[in-house]
Write a protein that holds these residues in place. Sequence first.
Motif, PDB file in Angstrom:
ATOM      1  N   TYR A   1      -8.318 -41.567  -0.012  1.00  0.00           N
ATOM      2  CA  TYR A   1      -7.357 -41.375   0.848  1.00  0.00           C
ATOM      3  C   TYR A   1      -6.100 -40.552  -0.096  1.00  0.00           C
ATOM      4  O   TYR A   1      -6.101 -40.455  -1.061  1.00  0.00           O
ATOM      5  CB  TYR A   1      -6.565 -42.508   1.340  1.00  0.00           C
ATOM      6  N   VAL A   2      -5.581 -39.726   0.938  1.00  0.00           N
ATOM      7  CA  VAL A   2      -4.381 -39.242   0.678  1.00  0.00           C
ATOM      8  C   VAL A   2      -3.180 -39.569   1.472  1.00  0.00           C
ATOM      9  O   VAL A   2      -3.350 -39.626   2.634  1.00  0.00           O
ATOM     10  CB  VAL A   2      -4.431 -37.619   0.772  1.00  0.00           C
ATOM     11  N   PHE A   3      -2.180 -40.237   0.472  1.00  0.00           N
ATOM     12  CA  PHE A   3      -1.069 -40.757   1.598  1.00  0.00           C
ATOM     13  C   PHE A   3       0.153 -39.687   1.493  1.00  0.00           C
ATOM     14  O   PHE A   3       0.483 -39.196   0.608  1.00  0.00           O
ATOM     15  CB  PHE A   3      -0.643 -41.922   0.861  1.00  0.00           C
ATOM     16  N   SER A   4       0.638 -39.418   2.674  1.00  0.00           N
ATOM     17  CA  SER A   4       1.773 -38.513   3.047  1.00  0.00           C
ATOM     18  C   SER A   4       2.921 -39.291   3.624  1.00  0.00           C
ATOM     19  O   SER A   4       2.714 -40.594   4.470  1.00  0.00           O
ATOM     20  CB  SER A   4       1.234 -37.512   3.743  1.00  0.00           C
ATOM     21  N   VAL A   5       4.197 -38.971   3.361  1.00  0.00           N
ATOM     22  CA  VAL A   5       5.346 -39.386   3.975  1.00  0.00           C
ATOM     23  C   VAL A   5       6.150 -38.371   4.666  1.00  0.00           C
ATOM     24  O   VAL A   5       6.449 -37.273   4.254  1.00  0.00           O
ATOM     25  CB  VAL A   5       6.326 -40.203   2.818  1.00  0.00           C
ATOM     26  N   GLN A   6       6.894 -38.443   5.683  1.00  0.00           N
ATOM     27  CA  GLN A   6       7.459 -37.791   6.514  1.00  0.00           C
ATOM     28  C   GLN A   6       8.761 -38.416   7.307  1.00  0.00           C
ATOM     29  O   GLN A   6       8.537 -39.632   7.313  1.00  0.00           O
ATOM     30  CB  GLN A   6       6.723 -37.007   7.754  1.00  0.00           C
ATOM     31  N   ALA A   7       9.830 -37.775   7.470  1.00  0.00           N
ATOM     32  CA  ALA A   7      10.882 -38.345   7.966  1.00  0.00           C
ATOM     33  C   ALA A   7      11.504 -37.473   9.061  1.00  0.00           C
ATOM     34  O   ALA A   7      11.347 -36.149   9.179  1.00  0.00           O
ATOM     35  CB  ALA A   7      11.903 -38.492   6.867  1.00  0.00           C
ATOM     36  N   ARG A   8      12.079 -38.091  10.008  1.00  0.00           N
ATOM     37  CA  ARG A   8      13.212 -37.436  11.101  1.00  0.00           C
ATOM     38  C   ARG A   8      14.363 -38.443  11.145  1.00  0.00           C
ATOM     39  O   ARG A   8      14.249 -39.660  10.919  1.00  0.00           O
ATOM     40  CB  ARG A   8      12.299 -37.176  12.155  1.00  0.00           C
TER      41      ARG A   8
END
Length: 203
Positions: A102-109
């Motif tokens: 897996y590739v784990f990603s983080v985003q925010a808003r």
Amino acid sequence: RWSAWSPTSRPYVYRVPPPAIPFGAIGMQRQAAVQVEPLSATVARVSWHDWRPANGLSLLEYEVRATPVRSDGPAAIVQFEHKAHAGMIEREVQNLFPFTTYVFSVQARYPRVGSRQWGCRQESEPVALERLSPWQDPPAPLVVPDMAHEYRGESMQNLVSPVGQDASLCASSPSSAAAAGSAAASSSPAAADTAAVVVAVGV
């Protein structure tokens, strides 16, 4: 009498700055990428540095996504609200497929104001969710030696010991065993009965 209201202004679009990825204090370099710690074949713990909201805002909404690298399987997504504190954040992602990279990603808003589009994205290195420890076969069963051959061909006098006597007396000679049995019978009828019962059980 009051005068008429002044004309309205032209439309003005106010854009709320999106959450920003924090920068390091030395050399203005970005903080370390998303860190992943596999907890099992289906669960991983993801950690990253808290993003920086715009002035006057403190509530952020994060999305943690685990995307398979070499398969068409669905991505695991975790969304949650969080009050920024400029520290490290940890979140567990569950329901992953074992033995999958897996590739784990983080985003925010922002959950209440601003655009509903996710901003920048931080990603981890590919992580394989294999077992942390190798599979181990169960231990082999112990071999118990067969002791029956040690008693084959021996007389019953070597297998039965009169009550109250040492077992070595029975293994010395037939005459000593008979003498011991006679002594036990003459000393007490109960002892003689007990000895007889033991012999019968041995037979």
